[in-house]
Write an enzyme that holds these catalytic residues in place. Sequence first.
Site, short mmCIF file in Angstrom:
data_model
loop_
_atom_site.label_atom_id
_atom_site.label_comp_id
_atom_site.label_asym_id
_atom_site.label_seq_id
_atom_site.Cartn_x
_atom_site.Cartn_y
_atom_site.Cartn_z
N HIS A 36 88.02 47.21 -33.75
CA HIS A 36 87.01 46.59 -32.88
C HIS A 36 87.63 45.48 -32.03
O HIS A 36 87.36 45.34 -30.85
CB HIS A 36 85.86 46.00 -33.71
CG HIS A 36 84.78 47.00 -34.01
ND1 HIS A 36 84.93 48.00 -34.91
CD2 HIS A 36 83.52 47.13 -33.49
CE1 HIS A 36 83.81 48.72 -34.96
NE2 HIS A 36 82.94 48.22 -34.11
N LYS A 101 76.98 49.26 -43.73
CA LYS A 101 76.09 48.77 -44.78
C LYS A 101 75.94 47.26 -44.61
O LYS A 101 76.87 46.59 -44.15
CB LYS A 101 76.63 49.10 -46.17
CG LYS A 101 77.98 48.44 -46.44
CD LYS A 101 78.27 48.31 -47.90
CE LYS A 101 79.70 47.89 -48.18
NZ LYS A 101 79.86 46.59 -48.81
S1 SF4 Z 1 80.94 49.78 -53.78
FE1 SF4 Z 1 82.06 47.87 -54.06
S2 SF4 Z 1 84.14 48.33 -53.48
FE2 SF4 Z 1 82.85 49.93 -52.64
S3 SF4 Z 1 82.30 49.27 -50.55
FE3 SF4 Z 1 80.70 48.53 -51.93
S4 SF4 Z 1 81.32 46.47 -52.47
FE4 SF4 Z 1 83.13 47.50 -51.65
#
Ligand code: SF4
Lengths: 186, 280
Positions: A36, A101
């Site tokens: 980015h 996310k």
């Molecule tokens: S599950 Fe844990 S290690 Fe995997 S992306 Fe999410 S925070 Fe990061």
Amino acid sequence: MKKLTTPLKVEDLKDLKAGDNVTITGYIYTARDAAHKRLVELLEEGKELPIDLEGAIIYYVGPTPAREGEPIGSAGPTTSYRMDSYTPQLLDQGLLGMIGKGKRSQEVKDKIVEKGAVYFAAIGGAAALIKKAIKSAEIVAYEDLGAEAIRKIYVEDFPVTVVNDAHGNDLYQSGRKEYLQWLKEN
Amino acid sequence: MRQIDAGLITESVKKMVMEANYFLPEDVYSTIKEAQDKEEWQLASDILDKILQNADIAKNDQVPMCQDTGMAVVFVEMGQEVSIVNGYIEDAINQGIREGYEEGYLRKSVVGDPLNRVNTKDNTPGIIHYSIVPGDKLKITVAPKGFGSENMSRLKMLKPAEGLEGVKDFVLETVELAGPNPCPPIVVGVGIGGTMEKAAFLAKKSLMRSFDSYNENPFYADLEKELLEKINELGIGPQGFGGKTTALRVFIEYYPTHIAGLPVAVNIQCHAARHKEVVL
Ligand code: SF4
């Protein structure tokens, strides 16, 4: 379950609502913070980008290395806020979808509404499951960044959830509110 | 003195970094399953189901359950009657990390300098904590730590007057601020007391505990249960889409501290609560 194919059109997104489960089929790009940063630096220098963002989706992911004979390794979403400072400029270039996310900044959310774009979440940590939806992958820019290089990947029925829709709704606020309301009533 | 070959340490660490990334520990898996059975909010239950499916795929295909295969945190408990031969222990551990991340198709996520940020390309160095214990055994625990959750961790030097309520508020505030970012459901490691770095160390160390364990001190065991309940009343839910299952467990470790202080550290761990141990 709604189905989307890429490239996206603003038309396709206007009926999507925060909380909708959607599947995506077609080519999408992968990029994280380092990529980015470079893209935005190019824009600031007035140079052309190595990828066409018109109607594009960027998936925030740095996959694990692929085993022989496989297109990609495990490939779940990374946390999106690290891209927030760069995202508005990319939305101005025609980007219409982002998959990651976690929460976005108000500035990004406002820009999403302005452009009629959408921010989707994939399940954080479901990287082995998501891997199965990725049918091909090719590095198209910044190979030196390794896992963070920009890849063009072909996904088939990639499952995502609408978090920020084009109307200003935010699942991270509404989902929790609805759940707590339901809890009170039950 | 009992002699342990450095090569054996390398082999063990290599195997553990791979296995930790492919196989979700049984106790974590069954706790997610239990949570799913109790989760009445549909979207939340669906997500927990997908997380379990993901763990199944990772195990069957021997692929990393998460693409963030972490920075390798290693706890070494070395019996004082052990002597390491044919190499330096820290080199042996880092060699195990190097080989495991390469052969196991794990992502190399370490930069050699926090400001100039050039990838070391082999995921070394690990974060290695040593303690000397009685006996002639060597225990090594390997915990790949993802940074989505690590980044949501916090530490605060409370005033003693803030006491128990201050600690509870700080833990809840940390979980609230983290929201969807650390891939809930999460595990919350809390270190209380000691000095600044001791509190942080305890918070991390607590995450190595088994999911059916509580603090041996009933006061702290009750606090673990109470905090878990309070966190799960926040409604953040799996992935932050709403629901009951925001956290799977709260682990607390404490230590004596100074008359003037009350350090508290909260280390957030995602549902990919990976760790493996071996006793040599
Ligand atoms: S599950 Fe844990 S290690 Fe995997 S992306 Fe999410 S925070 Fe990061």
